[in-house]
Design a protein around this motif. Structure first.
Motif, mmCIF file in Angstrom:
data_model
loop_
_atom_site.group_PDB
_atom_site.id
_atom_site.type_symbol
_atom_site.label_atom_id
_atom_site.label_comp_id
_atom_site.label_asym_id
_atom_site.label_seq_id
_atom_site.Cartn_x
_atom_site.Cartn_y
_atom_site.Cartn_z
ATOM 1 N N LEU A 5 29.632 37.674 41.488
ATOM 2 C CA LEU A 5 28.672 38.420 41.994
ATOM 3 C C LEU A 5 27.570 38.969 41.557
ATOM 4 C CD1 LEU A 5 31.956 40.666 43.874
ATOM 5 C CD2 LEU A 5 30.573 38.670 44.830
ATOM 6 N N THR A 6 26.428 38.936 42.043
ATOM 7 C CA THR A 6 25.214 39.718 41.405
ATOM 8 C C THR A 6 25.061 41.091 41.428
ATOM 9 O OG1 THR A 6 24.126 37.626 41.579
ATOM 10 C CG2 THR A 6 22.678 39.408 41.348
ATOM 11 N N LEU A 7 24.858 41.919 40.641
ATOM 12 C CA LEU A 7 24.753 43.215 40.519
ATOM 13 C C LEU A 7 23.285 43.801 40.743
ATOM 14 C CD1 LEU A 7 27.145 44.247 37.461
ATOM 15 C CD2 LEU A 7 27.697 44.193 39.897
ATOM 16 N N ASN A 8 23.032 44.757 40.904
ATOM 17 C CA ASN A 8 21.747 45.575 40.883
ATOM 18 C C ASN A 8 22.186 46.778 39.893
ATOM 19 O OD1 ASN A 8 20.371 44.081 42.942
ATOM 20 N ND2 ASN A 8 21.689 45.290 44.404
ATOM 21 N N PHE A 9 21.017 47.079 39.222
ATOM 22 C CA PHE A 9 21.163 48.113 38.374
ATOM 23 C C PHE A 9 19.989 49.019 38.853
ATOM 24 C CE2 PHE A 9 22.817 44.408 36.238
ATOM 25 C CZ PHE A 9 23.702 45.021 35.379
ATOM 26 N N LEU A 61 23.344 52.573 36.802
ATOM 27 C CA LEU A 61 24.700 52.381 37.505
ATOM 28 C C LEU A 61 24.576 50.829 38.049
ATOM 29 C CD1 LEU A 61 24.707 55.233 39.932
ATOM 30 C CD2 LEU A 61 26.426 54.770 38.414
ATOM 31 N N MET A 62 25.634 50.279 37.972
ATOM 32 C CA MET A 62 25.902 48.942 38.285
ATOM 33 C C MET A 62 26.315 49.016 39.640
ATOM 34 S SD MET A 62 27.694 48.033 34.790
ATOM 35 C CE MET A 62 28.383 46.505 35.086
ATOM 36 N N LYS A 63 25.645 48.185 40.651
ATOM 37 C CA LYS A 63 26.013 48.496 42.082
ATOM 38 C C LYS A 63 26.229 47.026 42.481
ATOM 39 C CE LYS A 63 23.673 52.559 43.205
ATOM 40 N NZ LYS A 63 24.871 53.492 44.070
ATOM 41 N N GLU A 64 27.194 46.827 43.391
ATOM 42 C CA GLU A 64 27.349 45.449 44.053
ATOM 43 C C GLU A 64 27.578 45.929 45.526
ATOM 44 O OE1 GLU A 64 29.632 42.689 46.249
ATOM 45 O OE2 GLU A 64 30.889 44.079 45.199
ATOM 46 N N ASN A 65 26.790 45.344 46.485
ATOM 47 C CA ASN A 65 26.752 45.536 47.743
ATOM 48 C C ASN A 65 26.697 46.977 48.080
ATOM 49 O OD1 ASN A 65 26.808 42.778 48.641
ATOM 50 N ND2 ASN A 65 28.954 42.814 48.646
ATOM 51 N N GLY A 66 26.010 47.897 47.251
ATOM 52 C CA GLY A 66 25.781 49.184 47.450
ATOM 53 C C GLY A 66 26.935 50.179 47.016
ATOM 54 N N ASN A 67 27.876 49.638 46.414
ATOM 55 C CA ASN A 67 28.976 50.200 45.771
ATOM 56 C C ASN A 67 28.838 50.589 44.364
ATOM 57 O OD1 ASN A 67 30.508 50.671 48.368
ATOM 58 N ND2 ASN A 67 30.936 48.385 47.980
ATOM 59 N N ASP A 68 29.252 51.582 43.700
ATOM 60 C CA ASP A 68 29.040 51.748 42.295
ATOM 61 C C ASP A 68 30.230 51.164 41.677
ATOM 62 O OD1 ASP A 68 26.755 53.355 42.464
ATOM 63 O OD2 ASP A 68 28.148 55.233 42.795
ATOM 64 N N HIS A 98 37.437 44.966 37.338
ATOM 65 C CA HIS A 98 37.834 44.186 36.146
ATOM 66 C C HIS A 98 37.784 42.832 36.209
ATOM 67 C CE1 HIS A 98 39.246 47.929 33.443
ATOM 68 N NE2 HIS A 98 38.041 48.200 33.981
ATOM 69 N N HIS A 99 37.416 42.165 35.091
ATOM 70 C CA HIS A 99 37.422 40.723 35.375
ATOM 71 C C HIS A 99 36.476 39.898 36.417
ATOM 72 C CE1 HIS A 99 40.906 41.342 32.813
ATOM 73 N NE2 HIS A 99 41.511 42.085 33.580
ATOM 74 N N GLU A 100 35.495 40.596 36.610
ATOM 75 C CA GLU A 100 34.523 39.910 37.638
ATOM 76 C C GLU A 100 33.144 39.737 36.654
ATOM 77 O OE1 GLU A 100 34.241 42.355 41.344
ATOM 78 O OE2 GLU A 100 36.311 42.611 41.168
ATOM 79 N N HIS A 101 33.151 39.786 35.823
ATOM 80 C CA HIS A 101 32.194 39.512 34.991
ATOM 81 C C HIS A 101 30.962 40.363 34.957
ATOM 82 C CE1 HIS A 101 33.827 35.533 34.219
ATOM 83 N NE2 HIS A 101 34.216 35.381 35.517
ATOM 84 N N PHE A 102 31.179 41.789 35.375
ATOM 85 C CA PHE A 102 30.451 42.672 35.364
ATOM 86 C C PHE A 102 29.738 43.146 33.927
ATOM 87 C CE2 PHE A 102 31.771 43.962 39.863
ATOM 88 C CZ PHE A 102 31.214 43.071 40.539
ATOM 89 N N GLY A 103 30.898 43.152 33.065
ATOM 90 C CA GLY A 103 30.378 43.293 31.645
ATOM 91 C C GLY A 103 29.283 42.550 31.169
ATOM 92 N N GLN A 104 29.278 41.064 31.302
ATOM 93 C CA GLN A 104 28.304 40.160 31.032
ATOM 94 C C GLN A 104 27.191 40.206 31.846
ATOM 95 O OE1 GLN A 104 28.624 37.485 28.785
ATOM 96 N NE2 GLN A 104 26.219 37.839 29.260
ATOM 97 N N GLN A 105 27.282 40.692 33.045
ATOM 98 C CA GLN A 105 25.966 41.028 33.865
ATOM 99 C C GLN A 105 25.241 42.124 33.124
ATOM 100 O OE1 GLN A 105 25.552 40.346 37.875
ATOM 101 N NE2 GLN A 105 27.672 39.612 37.944
#
Length: 169
Positions: A5-9, A61-68, A98-105
């Motif tokens: 999933l792609t995050l917004n910052f 904040l890291m957001k995915e579909n508007g959620n923090d 966790h385990h959704e590759h958000f740390g890498q992003q």
């Protein structure tokens, strides 16, 4: 194939502090990511939050579909002028993500911001038993720059703190 999933910052605001604190507090019971032993309060973190500066040391904040789903912050390293081109990085991910590759992003995003922030090095302080974080940083070119053996006591166990770093110049 793993779907990522792609995050917004987004720069965190004071109104976001309760969510930042809530995500941080989720990490305390696991004894992997922080030396705090009890949850912290929003009030106790206000001065810490105020030290972030969007032009030099941001907190996103890291957001995915508007959620923090997490946050990543850069803080001054050691508080002396000679270290102005080095920052400490912290990444905290909501336990449900966790385990959704958000740390890498988060790292990829931060790396892209370093020229604008005039940063040439990042350091991370990671418990030596925190294998997921050690692996993430190693995969991204961080090396162990130091080890503080047995400096923390978590639930009666002495734990070591690894100092990880990477230069970007």
């Amino acid at each position: 194939m793993v779907s990522v999933l792609t995050l917004n910052f987004e720069l965190a605001t004071l109104q976001d502090l309760p969510r930042v604190v809530a995500i941080y507090n989720q990490s305390i019971p696991g004894r992997l990511a922080t030396a705090d032993l009890e949850p912290v309060s929003v009030a106790s973190r206000q001065a810490w939050f105020a030290a972030f500066d969007p032009s030099r040391r941001p907190l996103w904040l890291m957001k995915e579909n508007g959620n923090d789903v997490g946050w990543v912050g850069l803080e001054d390293f050691y508080g002396r002028p000679a270290y102005s081109h080095t920052a400490e990085i912290s990444i905290y991910i909501d336990q449900h993500h966790h385990h959704e590759h958000f740390g890498q992003q988060a790292l990829t995003y931060v790396f892209a911001q370093l020229p604008r922030l005039e940063l040439q090095a990042l350091v991370a302080f990671v418990f030596a038993h925190n294998q997921p974080s050690l692996g993430l940083f190693a995969k991204n070119g961080f090396a162990e720059w130091g080890l503080l053996p047995g400096v923390a006591e978590l639930d009666g166990q002495r734990r070591s703190l690894a100092i990880l770093g990477r230069r970007f110049d």
